[in-house]
Design an enzyme around this catalytic site. Sequence first.
Site, PDB file in Angstrom:
ATOM      1  N   LYS A 217       0.856  -1.191   0.000  1.00 41.26           N
ATOM      2  CA  LYS A 217       0.000   0.000   0.000  1.00 41.26           C
ATOM      3  C   LYS A 217       0.891   1.240   0.000  1.00 41.26           C
ATOM      4  CE  LYS A 217      -4.002   1.791   2.612  1.00 41.26           C
ATOM      5  NZ  LYS A 217      -4.878   1.548   3.785  1.00 41.26           N
TER       6      LYS A 217
ATOM      7  N   SER B 257      -9.999  -0.851   7.020  1.00 46.74           N
ATOM      8  CA  SER B 257      -9.426  -0.643   5.690  1.00 46.74           C
ATOM      9  C   SER B 257      -8.685  -1.807   5.080  1.00 46.74           C
ATOM     10  CB  SER B 257      -8.476   0.575   5.729  1.00 46.74           C
ATOM     11  OG  SER B 257      -9.235   1.745   5.910  1.00 46.74           O
TER      12      SER B 257
ATOM     13  N   SER C 222      -9.744   1.616   2.893  1.00 50.60           N
ATOM     14  CA  SER C 222      -8.898   2.426   2.066  1.00 50.60           C
ATOM     15  C   SER C 222      -7.857   1.642   1.280  1.00 50.60           C
ATOM     16  CB  SER C 222      -8.196   3.480   2.912  1.00 50.60           C
ATOM     17  OG  SER C 222      -7.394   2.870   3.876  1.00 50.60           O
TER      18      SER C 222
END
Lengths: 108, 483, 480
Positions: free
Chosen positions: B85, B184, B160
Amino acid sequence: MRAVAWLFVSDRITPEAVAKVAKLARLSLSDDELDQATHQLSAMLDHFADIDALDLDDVEPMTHPTPIANVMREDIEMDCLDRDEVLAAAPAAEDGRFRVPPILGLDD
Amino acid sequence: MSDSPSAAELPTSVGDIAWSVRNNITSAADVLERHLATIDEREGDIHAFNLVLADEARARAAEIDDAVTVGRDPGPLAGVPIALKDNLCTQGIPTTCSSKILDGWRPPYDATVVTRLRDAGAIVVGKTNLDEFAMGSSTENSAFGATRNPHDISRVPGGSSGGSAAAVAAGFAAASLGSDTGGSIRQPAALCGVVGVKPTYGAVSRYGLVAFASSLDQIGPFTHDVADAALVLEAISGHDQMDSTSIRQGPLHLSRQLDMGVAGLRVGRITDLPEGASPDVAARLDEAFDALRDAGAEIVDVEVPAFGYGLTAYYLIAPAEASSNLARYDGVRFGHRVEAPDTNAMYMATRTDGFGAEVKRRIMLGTYALSAGYYDAYYGRALRVRRRIAADFAAAYERADVLLTPASPTVAFHLGDKTSDPMSMYLCDTYTIPSNLTGDPALSVPFGTGDDGLPVGVQVLAPALEESRMFRTAAELERRVRK
Amino acid sequence: MNETWTFNGYEMVVGLEVHVELATRTKLFSASPNRFGDEPNTNIDPVTLGLPGALPVLNRQAVELAMRLGLALDCTVQRSTFARKNYFYPDMPKAYQISQYDEPICVDGWLDLPGSIRVGIERAHLEEDTGKSTHVGGSGGRIHGSDFSLIDFNRAGVPLVEIVSRPDIRTPDQAKAYVGELRAILVAVGASDAKMEEGSMRVDANVSVRLPGAEFGTRCEIKNVNSVRSVGRAIEYEAQRQVGMLEAGEVIRQETRHWDENDGRTHTLRSKEDADDYRYFQEPDLVVVDPDAEWIERVRAGLPMLPAARRARLAEVTGQALDAEAILVVTERGQDAYVLAVANAGGDAGRALVHVKEAFAEQGDAPIVPAADLAGLTRLEVDGKLTATQAKQVLAEFVTNGGGDAETIAAAKGFEAMDTGELESMVDDAIESQPDAWAKFCAGEGKAMGALVGAVMKASKGQADGKAVSALLEQRRAVA
């Protein structure tokens, strides 16, 4: 100071309060944005008023999930970052230092 | 080395790849090329990545293969293509948090998890897209465009960590890392049909994870299956002296217990769970309870009365911490700067230009919750709600060993469905938030499909540091649903 | 020391906030060096710069030093937490300072000033220092009118302890003595070198005025006080300024003011109403600090004898008053232990104190003159074998040569105790050779004795004991 739970819905937060908070956070909002933010934050705070109903007098705040204490390190030097590398990544640098515009409008 | 094997012959799971590469059956290079080819095919539609690192990955694969050739142990994750990420610091490689304010910023250091993955022999294939600064549940808040769900590109992958979830679901990587502050990892895992794990707070070092909400953030893996998640978590977990909130123990040991089954395990059904789950999701959850009962578990009813207040507590605590964590983006030392005649004006211009709408909204909300005169009513009160929620869960765990809930209230929704009403987006986190507040571990494991054939995830929750029973339960569910 | 201060009937009420840089090797929350004077931005790391993803880790030695100084100030060491103080400034890398707010590490101590005024210590807490900004362009390096500023983060993250006194100070001298004594304690326990001129000790004063017995007035905070002398001048000016305002019927605004050493006045910096809302909350990246009883006791047991105790000990041994100048000066130099050593070697502590004060200013805390040697010298003085003047000359030799035997040196210089007969004849010669002076002296002019004594000293080549000569002259006068 408790949130006053009985105010009518759209006044949960005023535009003045939103403007103040934006300034604290160094964000500038146009008039439209201020309006929209006020509405959105108001709606959220309306929803968040649900916790007002809970009886929490005997409940301590929980800032942390883990009950660990006394995490410390020894007073031993470790390698530093390379100054030139760091300054090359800076928006502006001069004389081995970070350069910023005149420091005004802030508390001295 | 044998001739280049066909795609069908190449291992795809973390465990199989590592075993194959270490035992010189497959080359890291071949495994990598397969994944890079998949990226070439589908990344245009999906946009899982902010940055693909093909050259760096190839160089690393060559190193791994060389090590194997000379008999050096390349590590337990040798040759495994992994995506990170883009809020995890990678030295010398852009780390943007999908924000304009960090566009192009190259950290001078690696996050601890990145170092551990590299030392384990994993190969970083790219940095994945996210909601800006990890704030969102759909990856639509990215400054660089949305990521799409590989199962249906008109739909969101969740957020997210949408990019990381999509990367594994689409076969771009064998595993990926995301971060979970309010769900997330787990929610996008559910929406994309992959496994996603949020470990116990403190089990994985946060050093090098760009902070959103410090007392809630944790890093965790996305994988195709539960066994792989165990392997990745074992590689990245364990005490780190660079993180004061890191638990003082070694890496988690999970792999050996995965096949132990659930006979005798008490699985809790939360009878006062907040409403909001769509019927298809609710049906899959019921089937999950049935599956575990069939496997010998005891299903018990428990109550967690304060569960539903988690959303409010979270949306006061997280933005408050975030408002402070994001104050450092001021244009002085790194990142984006908008020049101005004085420093204060520079701050205003830089931050106004650099942050997206959702980030600004949360910063304002958080600033308000901490501000003089409002602290007690908002942030202060939310901290007490947090303790109440933790107490309720602790009581439930006296009667149950694990709990089951939906991970996401619905299957993947369409892009644009929830973007005009922030509150509607926040409700996506209803079931995932409490684990962040308590610090207890939770994961999402794929369990069938819902409306429109889209994946459904079941969330397994466990008490702090009881990842083992959580993984056992998930492994059982995985076995049963694949039957 | 002035025991009272009033201005038009008002008294001053002063509290001091002192920030000290701790003498650790590394910073408070990261392992970059804690060093003064290095090239800009060479002692930096991700934590110091507040880079995304960086996390603080507490320096154990900083905690130890904070405990040491707290215990030396008779504080209670307690469980403490860290808090974020949020505000924007270019030398603040994270846009928040990690400090301690609700639960500081040390509370409820006191500092006794020489002269037995007790100043309460409300709290002492740990916090990190900011970077340093220099303003380029404009005049005099001030912010106003500058073209741009340059930031050096070497100092960012250096460990500080902020020591907050209660508003118990009532005179400028007390304030100066507080700063001086605090410094001596900090140096004695090794917590800091506490040099105001280098910025490792910084003093802010909170000043208000009131009529005696009335409620406390509105206070102003005075910053930019850079020396002990300035402390006294600044609070005196400020107190007088406030009195002037009150007498003119004006209301004092609570504000922060800047002391200007050059024009000797304080000037408005900012008013508290405009001040930032710091939005303090507990630092989520750090955990509780809870020193156990064992650690606290170990620190307490390891404390050296503090300046006040050393002064008391020296005063007792030498028979001087606690706040006698010699006691203060010699202890501050760290030479009190030496004087005791001289006494232990059989010397006279009182004489040793005088000699050390007068001749050992450059000697530091380990004088090169062996204590036994000085002891020998003082014994000769006490036995009447050397005059004070002669002793000074022997002492000068000691200092040059790093010691010596007093008797040998005295003999080499031809110092002999003059017998009374010889002295008496010299006195009579002086009376004869100075008839005018003698006449004046007999008429009661004490000053005239000087010429007579001078004549004897000249004749004796300085070897006569001045006191004995004076005594003889008075004897002669009495029977004249």
